[in-house]
Design a protein around this motif. Sequence first.
Motif, PDB file in Angstrom:
ATOM      1  N   LYS A  17      -5.297 -20.528 -14.354  1.00  0.00           N
ATOM      2  CA  LYS A  17      -4.571 -21.793 -14.489  1.00  0.00           C
ATOM      3  C   LYS A  17      -3.097 -21.587 -14.185  1.00  0.00           C
ATOM      4  CE  LYS A  17      -7.224 -24.553 -17.731  1.00  0.00           C
ATOM      5  NZ  LYS A  17      -7.307 -25.001 -19.122  1.00  0.00           N
ATOM      6  N   ILE A  18      -2.554 -20.480 -14.713  1.00  0.00           N
ATOM      7  CA  ILE A  18      -1.138 -20.205 -14.474  1.00  0.00           C
ATOM      8  C   ILE A  18      -0.888 -19.991 -12.988  1.00  0.00           C
ATOM      9  CG2 ILE A  18       0.704 -18.528 -14.888  1.00  0.00           C
ATOM     10  CD1 ILE A  18      -0.576 -18.114 -17.680  1.00  0.00           C
ATOM     11  N   MET A  19      -1.804 -19.202 -12.353  1.00  0.00           N
ATOM     12  CA  MET A  19      -1.677 -18.960 -10.916  1.00  0.00           C
ATOM     13  C   MET A  19      -1.627 -20.278 -10.147  1.00  0.00           C
ATOM     14  SD  MET A  19      -1.664 -15.792  -9.766  1.00  0.00           S
ATOM     15  CE  MET A  19      -2.672 -15.545  -8.307  1.00  0.00           C
ATOM     16  N   ASP A  20      -2.507 -21.185 -10.527  1.00  0.00           N
ATOM     17  CA  ASP A  20      -2.566 -22.484  -9.873  1.00  0.00           C
ATOM     18  C   ASP A  20      -1.228 -23.202  -9.965  1.00  0.00           C
ATOM     19  OD1 ASP A  20      -4.698 -23.188  -8.425  1.00  0.00           O
ATOM     20  OD2 ASP A  20      -5.632 -24.480  -9.924  1.00  0.00           O
ATOM     21  N   THR A  21      -0.690 -23.240 -11.195  1.00  0.00           N
ATOM     22  CA  THR A  21       0.574 -23.950 -11.399  1.00  0.00           C
ATOM     23  C   THR A  21       1.704 -23.266 -10.639  1.00  0.00           C
ATOM     24  OG1 THR A  21      -0.295 -24.114 -13.620  1.00  0.00           O
ATOM     25  CG2 THR A  21       1.846 -25.111 -13.216  1.00  0.00           C
ATOM     26  N   VAL A  22       1.744 -21.927 -10.749  1.00  0.00           N
ATOM     27  CA  VAL A  22       2.813 -21.186 -10.074  1.00  0.00           C
ATOM     28  C   VAL A  22       2.767 -21.444  -8.570  1.00  0.00           C
ATOM     29  CG1 VAL A  22       3.580 -18.873  -9.427  1.00  0.00           C
ATOM     30  CG2 VAL A  22       3.002 -19.377 -11.800  1.00  0.00           C
ATOM     31  N   PHE A  23       1.565 -21.406  -8.028  1.00  0.00           N
ATOM     32  CA  PHE A  23       1.421 -21.582  -6.586  1.00  0.00           C
ATOM     33  C   PHE A  23       1.888 -22.977  -6.167  1.00  0.00           C
ATOM     34  CE2 PHE A  23      -1.070 -22.262  -2.678  1.00  0.00           C
ATOM     35  CZ  PHE A  23      -0.601 -21.195  -1.964  1.00  0.00           C
ATOM     36  N   LEU A  24       1.459 -23.984  -6.941  1.00  0.00           N
ATOM     37  CA  LEU A  24       1.859 -25.351  -6.619  1.00  0.00           C
ATOM     38  C   LEU A  24       3.374 -25.493  -6.623  1.00  0.00           C
ATOM     39  CD1 LEU A  24       1.410 -28.354  -6.150  1.00  0.00           C
ATOM     40  CD2 LEU A  24       1.124 -28.652  -8.601  1.00  0.00           C
ATOM     41  N   TRP A  25       4.001 -24.889  -7.672  1.00  0.00           N
ATOM     42  CA  TRP A  25       5.450 -25.022  -7.765  1.00  0.00           C
ATOM     43  C   TRP A  25       6.174 -24.249  -6.675  1.00  0.00           C
ATOM     44  CZ3 TRP A  25       8.525 -28.430  -9.828  1.00  0.00           C
ATOM     45  CH2 TRP A  25       7.974 -29.289 -10.790  1.00  0.00           C
ATOM     46  N   ALA A  26       5.631 -23.087  -6.304  1.00  0.00           N
ATOM     47  CA  ALA A  26       6.239 -22.324  -5.206  1.00  0.00           C
ATOM     48  C   ALA A  26       6.221 -23.160  -3.932  1.00  0.00           C
ATOM     49  CB  ALA A  26       5.493 -21.012  -4.999  1.00  0.00           C
ATOM     50  N   ALA A  27       5.093 -23.799  -3.674  1.00  0.00           N
ATOM     51  CA  ALA A  27       4.985 -24.634  -2.481  1.00  0.00           C
ATOM     52  C   ALA A  27       5.942 -25.814  -2.564  1.00  0.00           C
ATOM     53  CB  ALA A  27       3.543 -25.128  -2.321  1.00  0.00           C
ATOM     54  N   ARG A  28       5.993 -26.434  -3.747  1.00  0.00           N
ATOM     55  CA  ARG A  28       6.842 -27.607  -3.926  1.00  0.00           C
ATOM     56  C   ARG A  28       8.319 -27.241  -3.717  1.00  0.00           C
ATOM     57  NH1 ARG A  28       5.148 -30.612  -9.171  1.00  0.00           N
ATOM     58  NH2 ARG A  28       3.435 -31.470  -7.927  1.00  0.00           N
ATOM     59  N   ILE A  29       8.731 -26.120  -4.331  1.00  0.00           N
ATOM     60  CA  ILE A  29      10.133 -25.717  -4.219  1.00  0.00           C
ATOM     61  C   ILE A  29      10.478 -25.375  -2.768  1.00  0.00           C
ATOM     62  CG2 ILE A  29      11.764 -23.899  -4.847  1.00  0.00           C
ATOM     63  CD1 ILE A  29      10.372 -23.893  -7.627  1.00  0.00           C
ATOM     64  N   SER A  30       9.559 -24.673  -2.071  1.00  0.00           N
ATOM     65  CA  SER A  30       9.816 -24.333  -0.671  1.00  0.00           C
ATOM     66  C   SER A  30      10.005 -25.587   0.156  1.00  0.00           C
ATOM     67  CB  SER A  30       8.652 -23.525  -0.098  1.00  0.00           C
ATOM     68  OG  SER A  30       8.482 -22.353  -0.829  1.00  0.00           O
ATOM     69  N   ALA A  31       9.160 -26.588  -0.109  1.00  0.00           N
ATOM     70  CA  ALA A  31       9.268 -27.816   0.678  1.00  0.00           C
ATOM     71  C   ALA A  31      10.588 -28.514   0.395  1.00  0.00           C
ATOM     72  CB  ALA A  31       8.093 -28.746   0.362  1.00  0.00           C
ATOM     73  N   LEU A  32      10.959 -28.567  -0.892  1.00  0.00           N
ATOM     74  CA  LEU A  32      12.221 -29.228  -1.229  1.00  0.00           C
ATOM     75  C   LEU A  32      13.412 -28.444  -0.685  1.00  0.00           C
ATOM     76  CD1 LEU A  32      11.480 -30.513  -4.820  1.00  0.00           C
ATOM     77  CD2 LEU A  32      11.685 -31.843  -2.710  1.00  0.00           C
ATOM     78  N   ALA A  33      13.223 -27.113  -0.528  1.00  0.00           N
ATOM     79  CA  ALA A  33      14.312 -26.277  -0.008  1.00  0.00           C
ATOM     80  C   ALA A  33      14.734 -26.731   1.381  1.00  0.00           C
ATOM     81  CB  ALA A  33      13.880 -24.815   0.019  1.00  0.00           C
ATOM     82  N   ILE A  34      13.790 -27.254   2.165  1.00  0.00           N
ATOM     83  CA  ILE A  34      14.118 -27.694   3.529  1.00  0.00           C
ATOM     84  C   ILE A  34      15.163 -28.807   3.465  1.00  0.00           C
ATOM     85  CG2 ILE A  34      13.178 -28.530   5.706  1.00  0.00           C
ATOM     86  CD1 ILE A  34      12.064 -25.842   4.596  1.00  0.00           C
ATOM     87  N   ALA A  35      14.862 -29.814   2.630  1.00  0.00           N
ATOM     88  CA  ALA A  35      15.831 -30.901   2.466  1.00  0.00           C
ATOM     89  C   ALA A  35      17.127 -30.343   1.876  1.00  0.00           C
ATOM     90  CB  ALA A  35      15.246 -31.993   1.583  1.00  0.00           C
ATOM     91  N   GLY A  36      16.984 -29.380   0.952  1.00  0.00           N
ATOM     92  CA  GLY A  36      18.156 -28.782   0.327  1.00  0.00           C
ATOM     93  C   GLY A  36      19.054 -28.102   1.340  1.00  0.00           C
ATOM     94  N   VAL A  37      18.452 -27.358   2.280  1.00  0.00           N
ATOM     95  CA  VAL A  37      19.245 -26.652   3.294  1.00  0.00           C
ATOM     96  C   VAL A  37      20.060 -27.643   4.118  1.00  0.00           C
ATOM     97  CG1 VAL A  37      19.049 -25.379   5.460  1.00  0.00           C
ATOM     98  CG2 VAL A  37      17.794 -24.606   3.462  1.00  0.00           C
ATOM     99  N   ILE A  39      21.148 -30.576   3.248  1.00  0.00           N
ATOM    100  CA  ILE A  39      22.272 -31.088   2.454  1.00  0.00           C
ATOM    101  C   ILE A  39      23.329 -30.004   2.275  1.00  0.00           C
ATOM    102  CG2 ILE A  39      22.900 -31.981   0.176  1.00  0.00           C
ATOM    103  CD1 ILE A  39      19.995 -33.166   0.123  1.00  0.00           C
ATOM    104  N   TRP A  40      22.861 -28.771   2.054  1.00  0.00           N
ATOM    105  CA  TRP A  40      23.758 -27.632   1.880  1.00  0.00           C
ATOM    106  C   TRP A  40      24.659 -27.460   3.111  1.00  0.00           C
ATOM    107  CZ3 TRP A  40      21.835 -21.858   1.237  1.00  0.00           C
ATOM    108  CH2 TRP A  40      22.911 -21.072   0.790  1.00  0.00           C
ATOM    109  N   ILE A  41      24.035 -27.551   4.302  1.00  0.00           N
ATOM    110  CA  ILE A  41      24.795 -27.375   5.546  1.00  0.00           C
ATOM    111  C   ILE A  41      25.939 -28.381   5.606  1.00  0.00           C
ATOM    112  CG2 ILE A  41      24.686 -27.607   8.057  1.00  0.00           C
ATOM    113  CD1 ILE A  41      21.845 -26.528   7.966  1.00  0.00           C
ATOM    114  N   ILE A  42      25.608 -29.659   5.413  1.00  0.00           N
ATOM    115  CA  ILE A  42      26.634 -30.706   5.520  1.00  0.00           C
ATOM    116  C   ILE A  42      27.716 -30.517   4.446  1.00  0.00           C
ATOM    117  CG2 ILE A  42      27.025 -33.183   5.281  1.00  0.00           C
ATOM    118  CD1 ILE A  42      25.795 -32.480   7.863  1.00  0.00           C
ATOM    119  N   THR A  43      27.274 -30.250   3.201  1.00  0.00           N
ATOM    120  CA  THR A  43      28.247 -30.123   2.107  1.00  0.00           C
ATOM    121  C   THR A  43      29.191 -28.954   2.372  1.00  0.00           C
ATOM    122  OG1 THR A  43      26.290 -30.558   0.793  1.00  0.00           O
ATOM    123  CG2 THR A  43      28.354 -30.348  -0.391  1.00  0.00           C
TER     124      THR A  43
END
Lengths: 298, 297
Positions: A17-37, A39-43
Amino acid sequence: MTSISERRLEQRPPLEKIMDTVFLWAARISALAIAGVLIWIITLVFIQALPAIGQFGLGFLFKSTWNPVRDEYGILTPIYGTIVSSLIALLISVPIGLGVSIVLSEDYLPTQIQRILVFLVELLAAIPSVVYGLWGVFVLIPFLREITPLKGPSMLPAALILSVMILPTISAIARDALINVDIGVRQAAVGLGATRWETILLVILPAASSGIIGGIMLALGRALGETMAVTMLIGNSNQLNVSLFQPSNTISSLLANQFAEASGLQVSALMYAALVLAIITLVVNMLAQIVVTQLQKI
Amino acid sequence: MTSEFISEQFDPGSLKKNTKDPRTLFGLIMSGIAGTFMVMAIIPLIIILLYLLIQGISSISPSVFIELPPPPMVEGGGFGNALLGTVIMVSIGALISVPIGILAAIFLSEYSGGQIANWIRFATNVLSGVPSIIIGVFAFGAIVLTFKTYSAWAGGFALSILMLPIIIRTTEEALKLVPQEVRQASVGIGANDFQTVLFVVMPAAIPAILTGVTLAIARAAGDTAALLFTALFTQFWPNWENKLAEPTASLAVLVYNFAIVPFKNQQALAWAAAFILVLLVLLTSIISRLATSKRQF
């Protein structure tokens, strides 16, 4: 037989169960990182540019002095050069790219040859920019010197090379748009007695127009930000010259030329220039994306 | 009776193409123009490849791969340090961008079908349109200014941002090609989400994902603008003792630096390096063509 139903009642081990959650969050954070980058570039570029923005304000965009000794900066010439070189490139590559996309989407050629030609045109996009620059320096400029009043690096060879570099973007996206036009539309036009070119010009091209416009805008975005080939061919002069045979400058080549040796306020002024370029290309690209996604929905 | 009716009303000869008809002529002319444009588009490619072949092959010898760049006017030398530098920085770029890119693509295709996914796809496409010089400026501000030195790390970081959108897009495409039944079968025999994704869906999509990674590597290896003021350039070998926190040479920047100097020996090296870069691009393009033409399912 009861063992199966008993086993079904067993809970999943907590580790899984933990693996499942960790994996989901890793994927989610990576995806959000794209948008983050993004914004980071412009800022980051904005913050670095702040001293120059405070010093020069909007006048930065309308002055053509670039004087590191007296710390006076303005990017009128690079803005002019960026826009003019991109527009000339579009002027050349839009008709040629449309011609290519029509030849490669109609049934002029056998599929095998068509596929090879599509590959070759795509290859134009894959060749590194610096290789185009190298070729331009040693082949294109000497050639142009023979047939025009050109003396050395200037606007004309830069715009010509740009047109070659953005051609595949236009032709690939326009071809996709042309192929995606419903076959029924074409059949209807032919059924009414239209010739091949009447069908293309009056029916297919209008139906594919949003995709074609999207492709042209993506190409414009690429031309505006293209750096190496242009830097090597345009001559990097900050004097405002209207002639195509005179050296000029673009924002990207200003950055490429001066960044490594800049210090103090000059770095900030260059960051300001980078911010201007980033905003222009972002706006053009976003509009292009919106146009192209609209197309995919149809 | 019907045939009589047709023959009275209809002259079969009118079905023949009348070459003098302005509509036919117009079509012929337009076809001719389109064909000419097609040829015009291919000509630059052929000329550039020919020049690279001639100039590149004549400047390449085994020593160029292992020796240091020569000073002006000195014969011999090579771009061993630039080749190594490119390999190092592209590897750093790949180490950052491949895991993040694949995870992001997994999120887009496996976990989210909603509005967030559309926004992230939009951001990916916009990111792929950001000029590499801007990414160079960004990496300069983020890494070089922070650590107060040009380094292979800053160059690799800049390249990773260039590679990200390519990897995400190709991986998402690859994952989408895996049929839904495969996932259902996996879940049906009791696999967890991460087991389904990692051990069932990913292996099925691996060839296409590798293709995307290869394309991204080729793109990064050829990119100059992102390295110009992040990794800079040097005449020397990468310095491992200093943990690579020094200016680092790369093939792409070498082509730029040596193309704008008036020295014949350095220009020849620029052609040789350009030849290597284009060879890399050519090979990866052809391999990716072959790999994706075979479908897994």
